[in-house]
Design a protein around this motif. Structure first.
Motif, PDB file in Angstrom:
ATOM      1  N   PRO A 151      40.854  32.524  39.670  1.00 32.13           N
ATOM      2  CA  PRO A 151      41.025  31.074  39.724  1.00 32.13           C
ATOM      3  C   PRO A 151      40.993  30.483  38.315  1.00 32.13           C
ATOM      4  O   PRO A 151      40.536  31.133  37.364  1.00 32.13           O
ATOM      5  CB  PRO A 151      39.816  30.613  40.525  1.00 32.13           C
ATOM      6  CG  PRO A 151      38.775  31.634  40.240  1.00 32.13           C
ATOM      7  CD  PRO A 151      39.514  32.940  40.107  1.00 32.13           C
ATOM      8  N   THR A 152      41.490  29.276  38.205  1.00 32.29           N
ATOM      9  CA  THR A 152      41.401  28.566  36.924  1.00 32.29           C
ATOM     10  C   THR A 152      39.952  28.530  36.451  1.00 32.29           C
ATOM     11  O   THR A 152      39.041  28.251  37.238  1.00 32.29           O
ATOM     12  CB  THR A 152      41.930  27.136  37.079  1.00 32.29           C
ATOM     13  OG1 THR A 152      43.313  27.193  37.438  1.00 32.29           O
ATOM     14  CG2 THR A 152      41.787  26.358  35.784  1.00 32.29           C
ATOM     15  N   VAL A 185      46.756  33.454  37.405  1.00 28.46           N
ATOM     16  CA  VAL A 185      45.685  32.461  37.439  1.00 28.46           C
ATOM     17  C   VAL A 185      46.089  31.372  38.426  1.00 28.46           C
ATOM     18  O   VAL A 185      47.105  30.701  38.225  1.00 28.46           O
ATOM     19  CB  VAL A 185      45.429  31.869  36.045  1.00 28.46           C
ATOM     20  CG1 VAL A 185      44.228  30.922  36.100  1.00 28.46           C
ATOM     21  CG2 VAL A 185      45.196  32.963  35.028  1.00 28.46           C
ATOM     22  N   SER A 186      45.319  31.222  39.470  1.00 20.95           N
ATOM     23  CA  SER A 186      45.638  30.232  40.496  1.00 20.95           C
ATOM     24  C   SER A 186      45.083  28.863  40.119  1.00 20.95           C
ATOM     25  O   SER A 186      44.018  28.744  39.518  1.00 20.95           O
ATOM     26  CB  SER A 186      45.051  30.672  41.833  1.00 20.95           C
ATOM     27  OG  SER A 186      43.649  30.778  41.746  1.00 20.95           O
ATOM     28  N   SER A 187      45.838  27.824  40.494  1.00 26.53           N
ATOM     29  CA  SER A 187      45.435  26.452  40.160  1.00 26.53           C
ATOM     30  C   SER A 187      44.591  25.843  41.265  1.00 26.53           C
ATOM     31  O   SER A 187      44.448  26.413  42.337  1.00 26.53           O
ATOM     32  CB  SER A 187      46.668  25.592  39.911  1.00 26.53           C
ATOM     33  OG  SER A 187      47.518  25.639  41.023  1.00 26.53           O
ATOM     34  N   THR A 224      49.291  32.854  33.220  1.00 28.05           N
ATOM     35  CA  THR A 224      49.897  33.800  34.158  1.00 28.05           C
ATOM     36  C   THR A 224      51.085  34.498  33.513  1.00 28.05           C
ATOM     37  O   THR A 224      52.005  33.854  33.019  1.00 28.05           O
ATOM     38  CB  THR A 224      50.346  33.071  35.436  1.00 28.05           C
ATOM     39  OG1 THR A 224      49.187  32.575  36.116  1.00 28.05           O
ATOM     40  CG2 THR A 224      51.119  34.002  36.351  1.00 28.05           C
ATOM     41  N   LYS A 248      43.766  29.719  32.383  1.00 30.10           N
ATOM     42  CA  LYS A 248      44.550  28.587  32.870  1.00 30.10           C
ATOM     43  C   LYS A 248      45.787  29.113  33.607  1.00 30.10           C
ATOM     44  O   LYS A 248      46.242  30.238  33.336  1.00 30.10           O
ATOM     45  CB  LYS A 248      45.005  27.723  31.693  1.00 30.10           C
ATOM     46  CG  LYS A 248      43.881  27.239  30.790  1.00 30.10           C
ATOM     47  CD  LYS A 248      44.445  26.510  29.585  1.00 30.10           C
ATOM     48  CE  LYS A 248      43.334  26.035  28.656  1.00 30.10           C
ATOM     49  NZ  LYS A 248      43.874  25.336  27.461  1.00 30.10           N
ATOM     50  N   PRO A 249      46.364  28.320  34.492  1.00 28.46           N
ATOM     51  CA  PRO A 249      47.584  28.779  35.178  1.00 28.46           C
ATOM     52  C   PRO A 249      48.694  29.190  34.211  1.00 28.46           C
ATOM     53  O   PRO A 249      49.454  30.126  34.505  1.00 28.46           O
ATOM     54  CB  PRO A 249      47.984  27.555  36.007  1.00 28.46           C
ATOM     55  CG  PRO A 249      46.694  26.870  36.293  1.00 28.46           C
ATOM     56  CD  PRO A 249      45.874  27.049  35.035  1.00 28.46           C
ATOM     57  N   GLU A 250      48.770  28.538  33.070  1.00 28.50           N
ATOM     58  CA  GLU A 250      49.814  28.891  32.098  1.00 28.50           C
ATOM     59  C   GLU A 250      49.574  30.227  31.412  1.00 28.50           C
ATOM     60  O   GLU A 250      50.433  30.703  30.666  1.00 28.50           O
ATOM     61  CB  GLU A 250      49.979  27.783  31.050  1.00 28.50           C
ATOM     62  CG  GLU A 250      48.681  27.355  30.383  1.00 28.50           C
ATOM     63  CD  GLU A 250      48.093  26.107  31.039  1.00 28.50           C
ATOM     64  OE1 GLU A 250      48.067  26.027  32.285  1.00 28.50           O
ATOM     65  OE2 GLU A 250      47.631  25.220  30.279  1.00 28.50           O
TER      66      GLU A 250
END
Length: 124
Positions: free
Chosen positions: A13-14, A122-124, A91, A87-89
């Motif tokens: 997760p984030t 990374v999930s948001s 990924t 962070k999701p970015e």
């Protein structure tokens, strides 16, 4: 010739953390500068971090400074990437790379040997 195998990727997760490993076999690992690159979907390969053969110097892309730490253990022929506050970015598929050229540089063309990569999501 150097063979590189990454591991440690996964789904987090984030704000979570992961530690990637890259195990080298073949020629003397301690004589190679090492780096991590990543490729996100539909994007170009991006330099993430690099470390000299001795570990005395490191370099990071600005977007991961203060969150990621590159390190190596030459006695174990292993390169690491500790990733915190993900962070999701972030990924992407993360790959390690090796070179015996003069210095660490943030350019994929400078590296001669590559691993197959490990997926980090990374999930948001």
């Amino acid at each position: 010739q150097v063979q590189l195998v990454e591991s440690g990727g996964g789904l987090v997760p984030t704000g979570g953390s992961l530690k990637l490993s890259c195990v080298a076999s073949g020629r003397i690992f301690s004589s190679y500068h090492m780096a991590w690159f990543r490729r996100a979907p539909r994007k170009e390969s991006e330099f993430v971090a690099a470390i000299t053969w001795s570990g005395d110097r490191t370099d990071y892309v600005d977007s991961v400074k203060g969150r990621f730490t590159i390190s190596r253990d030459n006695t174990k022929n292993t390169l690491y990437l500790q990733m915190n506050s993900l962070k999701p970015e972030d990924t992407a598929v993360y790959s390690c790379a090796a070179t015996r050229r003069g210095d660490i540089v943030p350019a994929s063309k400078a590296y001669d040997y590559w691993g197959q990569g490990t997926q980090v999501t990374v999930s948001s």
